[in-house]
Design a protein around this motif. Structure first.
Motif: not given
Length: 379
Positions: A296-297, A146-150, A40-45
């Motif tokens: 949160g799964a 995961n909050n936006p997805q939740r 999440a911290a490195n979207p480029a990865s």
């Protein structure tokens, strides 16, 4: 010299500690969370979008990969497909109400499912209100990636009953529609009727124990008739009734090998078998959405992946895979003995004549006892 020795020992201790940290078996909590946080911290990865949380779990924990996608039998009707992908259920109720006399068995069945699902919502709560959403958001951990997805999953879950507020629906009305749909041949409705009869029988019963909570022969006939169609809605309902709601399979040997019944293995197997027959088992399946919203799964694209990596132990998943095949084979071949529902495997009801002047269980003074599943006026 002692000081030098202490420094050497301390340095060795640091080296050993660091070595242990990097080679230790990863825990199921911190390793996955750390990997997810780095992604999440490195979207480029993850620019290609080719790694998900289930894949991280598989990689970090060394779990076996999910099996190859199985062949799925398409749903038989456009209405069934529409229902499985619907965001809201109210339109299926409205479709029936618009012309009850002309409604066919399938229209009545899906209207009954909508009513049964949303009875609580019809008592005044719209669902998905700002207050409800705020309460849910307050439960989320701060800075959880995961909050936006939740929140999105939560909105999908509560949206299914939007529009029912103030609608006068009852369980009795839903049961009536199930009965009418079953009489007209709908397979899922046949299982629903068997379940309703069993529940009424269980509430009225005075006897307890395993035998008392088995299905009657008439109820088993309905279950077999429903399953013979291969309908995914019938399979889902039958699995719930046979595995969890009744004791029909307790102390029974199932499958071609006669293995002892285990509800953990068979409960999952029925769900997976329904997937193979066309049930909605994708990322928008209700069970997957609930798992994301409330546990949160998130990140699972299929119900099977969600169950394998989030719900089931590896041995349970493997057993469920075997039982899944058994269920489909039994339905195709009519081997109801493999599923514990063959003719003659139902509840044995013993009728006795009460002595004069006594009150039999479930009856009135001097009258024969009311048979299981019946209620007398005022009783």
């Amino acid at each position: 010299m002692n000081r030098s020795l202490l420094m050497i020992l301390g340095a060795c201790g640091l080296v050993v500690t660091a070595a242990w940290y990097f080679v230790r078996p990863p825990g199921s909590d911190d390793s996955i969370a750390t990997a997810a946080a780095k992604t999440a911290a490195n979207p480029a990865s993850n620019a290609r979008g080719d790694i998900t949380l289930p894949q991280l779990a598989q990689k970090v924990l060394g779990l076996a990969p999910a099996p190859a996608t199985r062949m799925v039998v398409p749903l038989k009707s456009a209405l069934a497909l529409e229902f499985e992908k619907a965001v809201q259920l109210k339109p299926f109720y409205d479709r029936y109400i618009a012309n009850p006399e002309a409604a066919d068995a399938e229209t009545k069945y899906f209207a009954a499912v909508a009513m049964e699902t949303c009875i609580g919502r019809a008592r005044g709560s719209q669902g998905g209100t700002d207050v409800e959403r705020e309460r849910f958001q307050n439960r989320l951990k701060v800075n959880d990636p995961n909050n936006p997805q939740r929140l999105e999953a939560f909105n999908r879950v509560v949206a299914q009953c939007e529009g029912f507020a103030g609608t006068n629906i009852t369980a009795a009305e839903a049961a009536r529609l199930y009965a009418e749909a079953a009489a007209a041949g709908n397979p899922g409705a046949k299982i629903a009727v068997a379940a309703n009869q069993f529940n009424e029988q269980a509430r009225a019963a005075t006897a307890r124990g395993v035998e008392a909570r088995r299905l009657t022969e008439d109820q088993l006939t309905l279950v077999r008739d429903g399953l013979a169609s291969g309908d995914p809605f019938a399979i889902q309902r039958a699995g719930q009734l046979l595995t969890w709601n009744s004791t029909q399979l307790v102390d029974r040997n199932l499958g071609s090998a006669g293995d002892p019944f285990n509800p953990r293995d068979w409960g999952a197997a029925w769900s997976l078998a329904a997937c193979d027959r066309g049930a909605n088992c994708g990322a928008d399946a209700l069970r997957v959405l609930n798992g994301c919203a409330y546990q949160g799964a998130c990140g699972y694209q299929t119900l099977e992946a969600y169950m394998q990596f989030n719900e089931l132990a590896p041995n349970v998943y493997l057993a469920a895979q075997q039982n899944r095949a058994t269920i489909l084979d039994a339905i195709a071949q009519g081997r109801w003995d493999w599923l514990g529902i063959a003719a003659g495997s139902g509840r044995v009801v013993t009728t006795t004549t009460p002595a004069a002047g006594t009150t039999p269980p479930g009856g009135t003074r001097g009258d024969p006892a009311a048979p299981p599943g019946t209620r007398r006026p005022g009783g």
